[in-house]
Scaffold this motif. Structure first.
Motif, PDB file in Angstrom:
ATOM      1  N   VAL A 134       3.925   0.949  -4.221  1.00 51.46           N
ATOM      2  CA  VAL A 134       4.007  -0.341  -4.918  1.00 51.46           C
ATOM      3  C   VAL A 134       4.839  -0.179  -6.187  1.00 51.46           C
ATOM      4  O   VAL A 134       4.522   0.629  -7.053  1.00 51.46           O
ATOM      5  N   LYS A 135       5.917  -0.947  -6.267  1.00 52.36           N
ATOM      6  CA  LYS A 135       6.761  -0.957  -7.478  1.00 52.36           C
ATOM      7  C   LYS A 135       6.651  -2.362  -8.069  1.00 52.36           C
ATOM      8  O   LYS A 135       6.743  -3.342  -7.341  1.00 52.36           O
ATOM      9  N   SER A 136       6.449  -2.425  -9.365  1.00 51.81           N
ATOM     10  CA  SER A 136       6.321  -3.748  -9.989  1.00 51.81           C
ATOM     11  C   SER A 136       7.350  -3.923 -11.086  1.00 51.81           C
ATOM     12  O   SER A 136       7.605  -2.986 -11.849  1.00 51.81           O
ATOM     13  N   ASP A 137       7.890  -5.123 -11.155  1.00 51.01           N
ATOM     14  CA  ASP A 137       8.738  -5.451 -12.305  1.00 51.01           C
ATOM     15  C   ASP A 137       7.861  -5.519 -13.545  1.00 51.01           C
ATOM     16  O   ASP A 137       6.665  -5.804 -13.448  1.00 51.01           O
TER      17      ASP A 137
ATOM     18  N   GLY B 242      -5.496  -1.998   5.278  1.00 48.85           N
ATOM     19  CA  GLY B 242      -5.674  -0.585   5.622  1.00 48.85           C
ATOM     20  C   GLY B 242      -4.709   0.356   4.921  1.00 48.85           C
ATOM     21  O   GLY B 242      -4.690   1.551   5.200  1.00 48.85           O
ATOM     22  N   GLY B 243      -3.908  -0.171   4.021  1.00 43.87           N
ATOM     23  CA  GLY B 243      -2.949   0.666   3.293  1.00 43.87           C
ATOM     24  C   GLY B 243      -3.582   1.394   2.118  1.00 43.87           C
ATOM     25  O   GLY B 243      -4.640   0.994   1.638  1.00 43.87           O
ATOM     26  N   VAL B 244      -2.949   2.483   1.705  1.00 35.69           N
ATOM     27  CA  VAL B 244      -3.398   3.235   0.529  1.00 35.69           C
ATOM     28  C   VAL B 244      -2.365   2.985  -0.579  1.00 35.69           C
ATOM     29  O   VAL B 244      -1.222   3.401  -0.467  1.00 35.69           O
ATOM     30  N   VAL B 245      -2.805   2.269  -1.605  1.00 35.69           N
ATOM     31  CA  VAL B 245      -1.869   1.864  -2.667  1.00 35.69           C
ATOM     32  C   VAL B 245      -1.487   3.054  -3.541  1.00 35.69           C
ATOM     33  O   VAL B 245      -2.328   3.826  -3.973  1.00 35.69           O
ATOM     34  N   THR B 246      -0.200   3.207  -3.756  1.00 37.18           N
ATOM     35  CA  THR B 246       0.325   4.222  -4.678  1.00 37.18           C
ATOM     36  C   THR B 246       1.315   3.544  -5.601  1.00 37.18           C
ATOM     37  O   THR B 246       2.183   2.814  -5.141  1.00 37.18           O
ATOM     38  N   LEU B 247       1.142   3.776  -6.888  1.00 38.04           N
ATOM     39  CA  LEU B 247       2.031   3.104  -7.835  1.00 38.04           C
ATOM     40  C   LEU B 247       3.259   3.953  -8.104  1.00 38.04           C
ATOM     41  O   LEU B 247       3.149   5.166  -8.274  1.00 38.04           O
TER      42      LEU B 247
END
Lengths: 121, 142
Positions: free
Chosen positions: B104-107, B126-131
């Motif tokens: 996950v990339k955020s502005d 079912g995803g594993v969030v990674t920043l």
């Protein structure tokens, strides 16, 4: 009669004392999300208020010191509950403010729980 | 013969008012303190796990202020309802947790309510969030 009054005043005193570590006086609006779980009880609470100020257990702190302060609050060989960090973020806070906070909690070994409200369809 | 009249409303003795107030306060304090918060737990994988996995094709979600990019394809806010279905189809066949990483990339101007909504959708699918955070670099201009 005097005993009741003494007890009442003692109670008020301890309630005010307890509020020093409490973040209920801070102003923030939680986001709304579906499928929530009970967050349980935790001694560590991180809050970003509507003015984007950062608080750890009700005390204003800086982002650079957050990770170390959380590490100090987590005991050695902690249980799941002792590692839990309640993260309360005002809904309009921007990523440039809240992402470093998430990173700091993660670095300190905290188990992150986002405090939000249930969105009802 | 007159029947006995029972008094239904009996005023509490005035000297007990303080004690009653005290007990009521204790009761409400206990009630307030045991009220649990509701929330969403989030486990972020360590940076090493993600780096090891970088050779593989991770799903990428980029967040803008009003749009989401799923593997580079823009989804405006009106199409966010399709996101769970599309994520589930991308994650199908990936059984290991390290294969289910969603980067996950955020502005910088992404608001939290938008961010928590999208990351919740990813986790529910079912995803594993990674920043993926932008590294701050100091550049000295001569």
């Amino acid at each position: 009669m005097a005993m009741g009054d003494i007890a009442f005043n003692l109670l008020i005193f301890f309630v005010i004392l307890a509020r020093a570590n409490d973040d209920s006086h801070l102003q923030w609006t939680p986001s709304r999300v579906e499928n929530l779980q009970t967050a349980g009880h935790s001694v560590i609470s991180v809050l970003i208020d509507k003015d984007s100020k950062l608080y750890l257990n009700g005390q204003q702190v800086g982002i650079s010191e957050l990770s170390n302060l959380i590490e100090d609050l987590i005991p050695e060989n902690p249980s799941e509950d002792e590692r839990t960090v309640l993260l309360k973020v005002h809904q309009e806070t921007l990523a440039q403010r809240f992402e470093p906070v998430i990173e700091a909690v993660s670095e300190a070994g905290g188990k992150l729980v986002h405090i939000v409200e249930e969105e009802k369809n | 013969m007159r029947g006995r009249r029972t008094r239904v409303l009996v005023e509490p003795p005035s000297h007990a008012t303080g004690d009653i107030a005290f007990n009521l306060i204790v009761f409400f304090l206990v009630c307030a303190s045991i009220q649990p918060d509701s929330g969403r737990p989030q486990t972020l994988p360590s940076a090493e796990t993600v780096e090891e996995n970088q050779q593989q094709d991770n799903i990428e979600v980029a967040m803008k202020r009003t749009a989401v990019l799923l593997n580079g394809e823009a989804l405006p806010e009106s199409q966010w309802s399709q996101l769970p279905k599309r994520l589930k189809s991308l994650l199908s066949g990936r059984s290991k947790p390290e294969d289910r990483i969603v980067v996950v990339k955020s502005d910088k101007d992404t608001p939290y309510h938008h961010w928590i909504h999208i990351t919740s959708v990813i986790e529910d699918a079912g995803g594993v969030v990674t920043l993926q955070l932008e590294e701050e670099r100091e550049v000295q201009v001569p």
